[in-house]
Design an enzyme around this catalytic site. Structure first.
Site, PDB file in Angstrom:
ATOM      1  N   PHE A 307       0.831  -1.195   0.000  1.00 58.63           N
ATOM      2  CA  PHE A 307       0.000   0.000   0.000  1.00 58.63           C
ATOM      3  C   PHE A 307       0.868   1.249   0.000  1.00 58.63           C
ATOM      4  O   PHE A 307       1.843   1.346   0.763  1.00 58.63           O
ATOM      5  CB  PHE A 307      -0.884   0.045   1.254  1.00 58.63           C
ATOM      6  CG  PHE A 307      -2.065  -0.868   1.202  1.00 58.63           C
ATOM      7  CD1 PHE A 307      -3.306  -0.412   0.773  1.00 58.63           C
ATOM      8  CD2 PHE A 307      -1.946  -2.194   1.576  1.00 58.63           C
ATOM      9  CE1 PHE A 307      -4.394  -1.266   0.727  1.00 58.63           C
ATOM     10  CE2 PHE A 307      -3.032  -3.051   1.532  1.00 58.63           C
ATOM     11  CZ  PHE A 307      -4.257  -2.578   1.111  1.00 58.63           C
ATOM     12  N   ASP A 308       0.510   2.192  -0.861  1.00 58.90           N
ATOM     13  CA  ASP A 308       0.996   3.551  -0.675  1.00 58.90           C
ATOM     14  C   ASP A 308       0.215   4.146   0.503  1.00 58.90           C
ATOM     15  O   ASP A 308      -0.838   3.635   0.878  1.00 58.90           O
ATOM     16  CB  ASP A 308       0.770   4.363  -1.948  1.00 58.90           C
ATOM     17  CG  ASP A 308       1.257   5.793  -1.808  1.00 58.90           C
ATOM     18  OD1 ASP A 308       2.383   5.989  -1.328  1.00 58.90           O
ATOM     19  OD2 ASP A 308       0.485   6.716  -2.143  1.00 58.90           O
ATOM     20  N   LYS A 309       0.735   5.203   1.096  1.00 61.66           N
ATOM     21  CA  LYS A 309       0.074   5.771   2.275  1.00 61.66           C
ATOM     22  C   LYS A 309      -0.988   6.800   1.905  1.00 61.66           C
ATOM     23  O   LYS A 309      -2.167   6.653   2.248  1.00 61.66           O
ATOM     24  CB  LYS A 309       1.110   6.418   3.211  1.00 61.66           C
ATOM     25  CG  LYS A 309       0.480   7.052   4.458  1.00 61.66           C
ATOM     26  CD  LYS A 309       1.531   7.721   5.317  1.00 61.66           C
ATOM     27  CE  LYS A 309       2.038   9.000   4.689  1.00 61.66           C
ATOM     28  NZ  LYS A 309       0.997  10.083   4.687  1.00 61.66           N
ATOM     29  N   THR A 312      -4.664   6.229   0.288  1.00 62.65           N
ATOM     30  CA  THR A 312      -5.079   4.834   0.391  1.00 62.65           C
ATOM     31  C   THR A 312      -5.344   4.477   1.851  1.00 62.65           C
ATOM     32  O   THR A 312      -6.475   4.226   2.238  1.00 62.65           O
ATOM     33  CB  THR A 312      -4.025   3.904  -0.223  1.00 62.65           C
ATOM     34  OG1 THR A 312      -2.755   4.193   0.360  1.00 62.65           O
ATOM     35  CG2 THR A 312      -3.933   4.106  -1.712  1.00 62.65           C
TER      36      THR A 312
END
Length: 790
Positions: A307-309, A312
Site C-alpha cells: 500500500f501507498d500511504k 489509500t
C-alpha cells in the site's frame, strides 16, 4: 462490433435449435428422410461456424478445442448420424450464447456509467445562466444543476442538496449534502436545483476518469480468450488418440465418431469464462472496475499486498486537526466560521477542509464580499463586516514572530501538518492545523484482507519514516518502507514478487510505475482520474477501500467456481468418452448425454452470479439514520475536546484564574456528556447488532465510563476550589484535563474506526427540501498554492 457479434450468436442458437426441433417433429410424424435432411442442415451449419472459429484461432496463434467439434460434425455426416451432428450444433450455439450473454452483462454493468455522461452544463454568468459544453468548464465556475441532472464536474456545494450517488457508490438511497461539502461528478441531483462551484475541469473530474476506465476495461476483456483453449494442448491429442484406438480395435468408425461427439467440450469449458465474467459483473456492482479476466485471476492469486500511504491508508485530503487561537479572548469557533465563510469561494483543497470542518460543527456561514487574492500570500475579503485574511504567517503576523506562532510551527513540524493563519480586522487571530488523517476504515480493511487470504501487508511510501511508522502501527501492517521514490518502490515490489504474487494499491501519479510492475495494480479513483488509474489493472470507483477485500473474495470465488465446473464437466466427459470407445454409447445417445453434462457444468459456473461472502455491514435504515445523527453530534463536540487542551495549556500557578476551566466544565456537562451518553444508549447497540455481538463494543463502553468518571472528578475538583487555588491544585487540575483530553482523543478514534466507518454514507432524503436560493458571487482564485507545513 460487440452488438453485431451478440446478434450473430443469438441467431446461430435460434436457427440451430429450430433445425433440431424441426427434425424431431418430422421424425415423430414418420417423415424420416425429411428429418435426416433437416438434421444434416443443422450439422452443416455447425460445421461452417466451427471451421470459422478454428481458422480465427489459428490466425491469432492460439490452440483451440473447436477442432474436436469440426471432427465430430464431419464424422457425424460421414457415418450418417445427422441427429448427433444437429445436437452438437445446438451445444455449440448454447455455449456461445451463454458466453455472449455473460460478456454483455459485464459490459452493461460498466457501460451504464458511460451512457449517463452529461454533454452540457448550465454556468452562471453575470446577468443570468448560459448553457455550455462540459469541456468548457473550469475550476472556479459557478454551475446550476437542475432536478434530475447529472453533475458534470467535481465541485463544492453552495446550497444544500439531495443527491443520488448510486451510479458511483452502489448505495440506493438519496444522500443529503450540506453547504460546503465536496461532491463528485456523475451523481444525480435528486432534489431541488442546487448551486455548485467547480473544483476541477471536466476532463480532470471523477466522471471523466470513470468513463476512461470503463473503456479500458472493455478493451481489455474483449475478445476474451476462453479457458477451454488452455486445455487444447493435451485434450485434443487425448481425444484423437482415444477415438483412433476405438476405431482400430473395433474396426467401426461409428465408435470413433461417438468418442468425438461426447468429447465436444466447447460449452463445457466455456463454464470457466462464464464464472469469470460473472465475477467481473459482481465486482463492477460494488464499485470495482476489473480490466479483464486476466486481472481478476491475478487478483485471486495475490498473497502480498503493498500500500501507498497517501490517499489509500489515509484520506488523501487535508482535514482540520486543530484550531489554535492567538489569545485567550479569541473564540476558536468564531475564527473557524469566519475563515470558512471566506473559503466558500475558493476551489483550493485546503479551503475545502476548512469549510467542511465548519459545516460539520453546524456553524452558520456568511457569504463573503470583496474577495481578492494577494498573490503568494493569501486570500482577503469581508465577512459580516469584518475584514478577514487567510494565508501565510508572514502576511498575517508580520515582523517578529510571536510565541503562539512558534507553537503552531513546532506542532506542525512534529505532526507533519499544514498551516493556515487568520487575521480579523488586521489583528492576528489564530491558525488552523490541517493533516491527512488515517482512514477510519483502514484498520478494518487490513483485517479483512488477512481474512481474505493475504499473508503479508507492506506500507510503501515516500513520506517521512516517523509518520509512515505511525500510520503503519495504527492500521496494522507487517512492515513499513518509508522515504521511497518511485524507483525504490519498484525495487520493493520486485523483491516481494520474487516470493509471492503481489497486489499494489495506490492513488498518486508517482504510484503508476509501481502499479504497472506489481502482479496486479489497484488504484483508488473515487475522487478523480490520475495516472495511477491508467496504469492499474483494477480501479476502485468508491471511496471505501474495504471494497478491495470484497473484490478479492469475489475473484477467488469466481475462479474457484470456474475450476470446479471444469473439473466436474471434464471428469464426466472423460468417463463418457471411455464408455463410447467401449461401444456402450452410440453417437446420438452420446450427444444427448454430453448436452446434459454441459448444462450441469454451466449451471455450476452460473453460481458465480449469486452474491457470496462479503465484508459489507448491513444496517437497518433506522439505525443508519440514528448513526448519522450521532456522527453529526460527534463532529460538533470536537471543538469542546480541543478546548480541553487549550484550557490546560493556559493554566498557570502564577495566575490562578479558574474561569476558563469552569466555562469548560459547563460545556463538558451540557454538550459533550449528553452526547457520550447518547452514544452509549444508541450507538453501542447499533454496532453490536451490525457486528453480531457485544464484545465488539466493550472498548467503547469502557471509555464512555472513563470519560464520565473524569468529568465527575473535574466537577468535584472545581467545586472545592475557590479563586485562591494553590499551585498544587492547578497542577492537579492540569493533570486531570490532559488525562481527559487523551482519553477523548483515543475514544473518538475508536468510534471513528469501530462504529462510524461501518455506516454507509447515505442519509435519508428530506421530505420538503427548500429550494436553492439564487446567488451572485465573484470568482476568486485561491492564492495559497505555496503554503508549507512550517
Amino acid at each position: 462490433m460487440a452488438y453485431l457479434r451478440d446478434r450473430i450468436e443469438l441467431l446461430f442458437f435460434v436457427v440451430s435449435a429450430g433445425l433440431l426441433v424441426g427434425g424431431g417433429g418430422a421424425w415423430l410424424l414418420g417423415w424420416y428422410p425429411a428429418a435426416a435432411l433437416v438434421w444434416a442442415l443443422g450439422t452443416v451449419l455447425g460445421l461452417v461456424f466451427a471451421v470459422a472459429w478454428v481458422a480465427g484461432a489459428l490466425r491469432r496463434g492460439q490452440a483451440s478445442v473447436d477442432v474436436i467439434a469440426v471432427l465430430a460434425l464431419g464424422g457425424a455426416l460421414w457415418v450418417n448420424e445427422p441427429f448427433a451432428g444437429a445436437m452438437i450444433t445446438v451445444m455449440l450455439g448454447t455455449g456461445r450464447l451463454l458466453e455472449a450473454r455473460a460478456q454483455a452483462r459485464a459490459r452493461r454493468e460498466l457501460s451504464l456509467l458511460v451512457e449517463r455522461a452529461p454533454r452540457t452544463a448550465r454556468r452562471r454568468v453575470r446577468g443570468g445562466v448560459e448553457s455550455v459544453p462540459v469541456e468548457a468548464l473550469a475550476a472556479g465556475d459557478l454551475i446550476l444543476v437542475g432536478t434530475g441532472e447529472v453533475l458534470a464536474v467535481d465541485g463544492r456545494l453552495l446550497s444544500a442538496g439531495i443527491l443520488d450517488e448510486s451510479a458511483l457508490t452502489g448505495e440506493s438511497l438519496p444522500v443529503e449534502r450540506a453547504v460546503g461539502e465536496d461532491v463528485r461528478s456523475g451523481v444525480v441531483n435528486a432534489g431541488a436545483p442546487i448551486d455548485l462551484m467547480a473544483t476541477a475541469a471536466a476532463a480532470d473530474s471523477t466522471y471523466a476518469g470513470v468513463v476512461r476506465l470503463v473503456e479500458q476495461a472493455q478493451a481489455a476483456s474483449a475478445p476474451f480468450v476462453r479457458t477451454a483453449d488452455r486445455f487444447a494442448v493435451f485434450f485434443v491429442p487425448l481425444t484423437l488418440v482415444l477415438a483412433g484406438a476405438a476405431w482400430a480395435i473395433s474396426s467401426d468408425p461409428v465408435r470413433a465418431v461417438a468418442v468425438l461427439v461426447v468429447a465436444t467440450p466447447c460449452p463445457l469449458l466455456l463454464a470457466a469464462p462464464i464464472a469469470v465474467m460473472s465475477g467481473l459483473s459482481r465486482a463492477a456492482s460494488i464499485g470495482v472496475v476489473v480490466k479483464g479476466g486476466g486481472a481478476l485471476e491475478r487478483l485471486a492469486a495475490g498473497r502480498v499486498a503493498l500500500f501507498d500511504k497517501t490517499g489509500t491508508l489515509t484520506r488523501g485530503q487535508p482535514t482540520l486537526a486543530d484550531t489554535i487561537t492567538a489569545a485567550d479572548t479569541v473564540d476558536a469557533d468564531e475564527i473557524l466560521r469566519l475563515a470558512a465563510s471566506l473559503d466558500q469561494v475558493s476551489p483550493h483543497v485546503l479551503a475545502s477542509a476548512i469549510v467542511t470542518a465548519a459545516t460539520r460543527r453546524d456553524l452558520e456561514l456568511d457569504m463573503p464580499e470583496n474577495v481578492r487574492e494577494e498573490h503568494g500570500y493569501g486570500l482577503l475579503g469581508t465577512v459580516g463586516g469584518h475584514e478577514v485574511r487567510l494565508g501565510k504567517a508572514a502576511w498575517i503576523a508580520p515582523g517578529s514572530e510571536p510565541g503562539w506562532v512558534r507553537q503552531v510551527r513546532r506542532r506542525a513540524d512534529l505532526d507533519g501538518s499544514l498551516t493556515v493563519f487568520i487575521a480579523v480586522d488586521g489583528e492576528p487571530a489564530g491558525a488552523f492545523l490541517l493533516e491527512d488523517p488515517v482512514r477510519p476504515d483502514a484498520p478494518r480493511m487490513i483485517r479483512a484482507l488477512r481474512g481474505a487470504g493475504i499473508s503479508k501487508i507492506v506500507l510503501v511510501t515516500g513520506d517521512r519514516a516517523d509518520i509512515a511508522h505511525t500510520v503503519g502501527r495504527i492500521v496494522g501492517v507487517d512492515s513499513v518502507r518509508a522515504d521511497c521514490d518511485p524507483g525504490e518502490k519498484l525495487r520493493v515490489i520486485t523483491d516481494e514478487s520474487s516470493s509471492a504474487a503481489t497486489i499494489m494499491v495506490g492513488d498518486g501519479v508517482n504510484d503508476a510505475p509501481a502499479l504497472a510492475a506489481a502482479g496486479v495494480g489497484v488504484a483508488l479513483a473515487a475522487r478523480g482520474a490520475t495516472a495511477s488509474s491508467e496504469a492499474a489493472d483494477i480501479v476502485l470507483t468508491v471511496d471505501r477501500i474495504d471494497a478491495l477485500a470484497d473484490a478479492i473474495l469475489i475473484a477467488r470465488r469466481s475462479m474457484g467456481i470456474g475450476l470446479q465446473a471444469v473439473q466436474v464437466g471434464m471428469g464426466l466427459s472423460l468417463a463418457a468418452m471411455v464408455a463410447a470407445a467401449a461401444g456402450f454409447l452410440a453417437p446420438a445417445a452420446g450427444a444427448i448425454l454430453q448436452e446434459i453434462i454441459d448444462v450441469l457444468a454451466i449451471g455450476i459456473a452460473l453460481r458465480a452470479v449469486i452474491p457470496g461472502k462479503s465484508h459489507t455491514i448491513n444496517m437497518a435504515p433506522a439505525d443508519i439514520a440514528t448513526a448519522h445523527r450521532l456522527k453529526s453530534q460527534h463532529d460538533a463536540v470536537a471543538a469542546v475536546v480541543e478546548q480541553i487542551r487549550a484550557v490546560a495549556d493556559t493554566l498557570s500557578a502564577r495566575d490562578n484564574d479558574l474561569a476558563p476551566a469552569r466555562l469548560l466544565l459547563h460545556r463538558l456537562e451540557t454538550e459533550l456528556l449528553p452526547h457520550e451518553r447518547a452514544d452509549e444508549e444508541l450507538l453501542v447497540p447499533i454496532v453490536a447488532r451490525a457486528l453480531g455481538g457485544s464484545n465488539a463494543t466493550a472498548d467503547m463502553s469502557r471509555t464512555h465510563a472513563e470519560i464520565e468518571h473524569l468529568i465527575s472528578r473535574l466537577h468535584r475538583l472545581l467545586g472545592g476550589l475557590e479563586n485562591d487555588a494553590r499551585p498544587e491544585d492547578i497542577i492537579e487540575l492540569r493533570r486531570l484535563l490532559y488525562g481527559l483530553y487523551a482519553i477523548l482523543r483515543l475514544h473518538n478514534a475508536l468510534e471513528e474506526e469501530g462504529a462510524f466507518s461501518l455506516v454507509p454514507d447515505d442519509r435519508p432524503q428530506a421530505r420538503n427540501p427548500a429550494p436553492a436560493a439564487p446567488i451572485t458571487l465573484r470568482k476568486a482564485k485561491d492564492p495559497r498554492t505555496n503554503l508549507h507545513p512550517h
